[in-house]
Design an enzyme around this catalytic site. Structure first.
Site, PDB file in Angstrom:
ATOM      1  N   LEU A   1       0.809  -1.215   0.000  1.00 38.10           N
ATOM      2  CA  LEU A   1       0.000   0.000   0.000  1.00 38.10           C
ATOM      3  C   LEU A   1       0.843   1.266   0.000  1.00 38.10           C
ATOM      4  O   LEU A   1       1.914   1.320   0.597  1.00 38.10           O
ATOM      5  CB  LEU A   1      -0.924  -0.009   1.216  1.00 38.10           C
ATOM      6  CG  LEU A   1      -1.826  -1.247   1.326  1.00 38.10           C
ATOM      7  CD1 LEU A   1      -2.691  -1.160   2.580  1.00 38.10           C
ATOM      8  CD2 LEU A   1      -2.687  -1.435   0.085  1.00 38.10           C
ATOM      9  N   HIS A   2       0.320   2.282  -0.687  1.00 41.54           N
ATOM     10  CA  HIS A   2       0.934   3.613  -0.689  1.00 41.54           C
ATOM     11  C   HIS A   2      -0.164   4.640  -0.415  1.00 41.54           C
ATOM     12  O   HIS A   2      -1.335   4.258  -0.217  1.00 41.54           O
ATOM     13  CB  HIS A   2       1.653   3.868  -2.030  1.00 41.54           C
ATOM     14  CG  HIS A   2       0.785   3.579  -3.237  1.00 41.54           C
ATOM     15  ND1 HIS A   2      -0.329   4.314  -3.534  1.00 41.54           N
ATOM     16  CD2 HIS A   2       0.867   2.611  -4.183  1.00 41.54           C
ATOM     17  CE1 HIS A   2      -0.880   3.839  -4.637  1.00 41.54           C
ATOM     18  NE2 HIS A   2      -0.194   2.788  -5.051  1.00 41.54           N
TER      19      HIS A   2
ATOM     20  N   HIS B   1      -3.623   4.266  -2.066  1.00 37.64           N
ATOM     21  CA  HIS B   1      -4.564   3.333  -1.424  1.00 37.64           C
ATOM     22  C   HIS B   1      -5.126   3.949  -0.138  1.00 37.64           C
ATOM     23  O   HIS B   1      -6.314   3.825   0.150  1.00 37.64           O
ATOM     24  CB  HIS B   1      -3.849   2.038  -1.030  1.00 37.64           C
ATOM     25  CG  HIS B   1      -3.281   1.253  -2.170  1.00 37.64           C
ATOM     26  ND1 HIS B   1      -1.939   1.097  -2.379  1.00 37.64           N
ATOM     27  CD2 HIS B   1      -3.897   0.546  -3.163  1.00 37.64           C
ATOM     28  CE1 HIS B   1      -1.727   0.343  -3.438  1.00 37.64           C
ATOM     29  NE2 HIS B   1      -2.891  -0.003  -3.940  1.00 37.64           N
TER      30      HIS B   1
ATOM     31  N   LEU C   1       1.291   7.663  -8.013  1.00 33.76           N
ATOM     32  CA  LEU C   1       1.720   6.612  -7.079  1.00 33.76           C
ATOM     33  C   LEU C   1       1.230   5.261  -7.567  1.00 33.76           C
ATOM     34  O   LEU C   1       0.106   5.126  -8.053  1.00 33.76           O
ATOM     35  CB  LEU C   1       1.180   6.895  -5.679  1.00 33.76           C
ATOM     36  CG  LEU C   1       1.671   8.189  -5.024  1.00 33.76           C
ATOM     37  CD1 LEU C   1       1.200   8.254  -3.573  1.00 33.76           C
ATOM     38  CD2 LEU C   1       3.190   8.332  -5.093  1.00 33.76           C
TER      39      LEU C   1
ATOM     40  N   ARG D   1       4.042  -0.484  -8.428  1.00 30.17           N
ATOM     41  CA  ARG D   1       5.111  -0.845  -9.373  1.00 30.17           C
ATOM     42  C   ARG D   1       6.224   0.198  -9.412  1.00 30.17           C
ATOM     43  O   ARG D   1       7.290  -0.075  -9.956  1.00 30.17           O
ATOM     44  CB  ARG D   1       4.539  -1.096 -10.773  1.00 30.17           C
ATOM     45  CG  ARG D   1       3.672  -2.358 -10.823  1.00 30.17           C
ATOM     46  CD  ARG D   1       3.349  -2.811 -12.233  1.00 30.17           C
ATOM     47  NE  ARG D   1       2.765  -4.133 -12.232  1.00 30.17           N
ATOM     48  CZ  ARG D   1       1.450  -4.395 -12.295  1.00 30.17           C
ATOM     49  NH1 ARG D   1       0.584  -3.402 -12.372  1.00 30.17           N
ATOM     50  NH2 ARG D   1       1.003  -5.638 -12.281  1.00 30.17           N
TER      51      ARG D   1
END
Ligand code: PAF
Length: 281
Positions: free
Chosen positions: A33-34, A37, A185, A188
């Protein structure tokens, strides 16, 4: 915050909320997650009583030469981030839990809007997304489901089958989260070398330059050619640079809103981005 790994366990955790007719919000993810998310979770938190986040790297949406095996799996770190933004339940099933051992004989295939853009580059990808998202919707039975607009085509596909199949929930699209230098963002992005990370924001810069050119009245073909030229000069291998209507149809007239789409590889990493440009007469 609870973590459930089985469908039965998740149902048991959600049943009190269902009985009390609480509003359930759902954020499907593949983990790692970033902030993109976490923004989806924050949006869900604003309008829902209970927020469920699924973490499941879905094998059937990856092609044979894609990154299913190497896709980053960071459950402990994800759980910490989700607890901090107020997620109530994490659903992290195994592949066996989601697909059992029996062969799957049912497919969900959205036509027309998948025969384009990423659908051309990644055959079967959107069927895999449609199947897993439908299964997750049936398992969680949310009132609202939240998806990022970075995956614009995916969001359109999900809206389409939700409407076509009368799935009783509302789909909410959330704007793209970007790094300070404009890079959209994505999990990947973690594959990028330091050198390629420096080059990656060229994608967003070329979209913003294109927006300005369109607003100045420069023709769409020239604008798209300029993006291709900028990306190639920066070292990208282009999958596509295209413009479509917001409904993903071909552009027929100049006096309408357009969405610019880019998919391009830098090194081995395939990045996608998009930008909607409003027509201002
Ligand atoms: O966008 C993603 O992360 C995935 O495609 C989704 C919607 C969670 C389905 O696996």
């Amino acid at each position: 915050m609870k973590t459930e790994t089985t469908i039965q366990g998740l149902s048991a955790s959600l049943n009190p909320a269902r009985t009390a007719r609480k509003i359930i919000g759902f954020v499907p993810t593949m983990g790692n997650l970033h902030q993109g998310h976490l923004n989806l979770v924050r949006e869900a938190r604003k309008i829902c009583d209970v927020v469920v986040v699924s973490i499941f790297v879905n094998p059937i949406q990856f092609g044979p030469n894609e990154d299913f095996d190497s896709y980053p799996r960071t459950l402990d770190q994800d759980q910490q981030l989700l607890a901090d933004v107020g997620c109530d339940i994490v659903f992290a099933p195994s592949v066996e839990q989601m697909y059992a051992k029996k062969p799957r004989l049912t497919n969900i295939s959205v036509s027309d809007i998948t025969d384009d853009l990423c659908g051309l580059q990644r055959p079967g990808h959107f069927d895999g997304v449609a199947v897993v998202v439908t299964k997750l919707f049936n398992i969680v039975q949310p009132n609202y489901a939240f998806f990022g607009q970075k995956d614009y085509q995916q969001l359109a596909v999900i809206r389409q089958f939700v409407q076509d199949l009368n799935i009783p929930l509302e789909v909410i699209g959330v704007p793209i989260a970007r790094a300070e230098d404009g890079l959209a963002l994505s999990s990947r992005n973690g594959y990028l070398s330091a050198e390629h990370r420096q080059i990656a924001p060229t994608i967003y810069k070329s979209l913003k330059a294109a927006e300005l050119e369109l607003q100045q009245g420069i023709g769409l073909d020239t604008v798209l050619a300029n993006i291709r030229q900028t990306l190639s000069a920066a070292g990208f291998e282009i999958d596509y640079v295209e413009a479509r209507t917001p409904e993903l149809q071909k552009i027929e007239t100049f006096n309408q809103d357009v969405v610019l789409f880019i998919a391009a590889k830098i090194g081995q990493t395939r990045l996608i981005d998009n930008l909607q440009v409003k027509f201002n007469p």
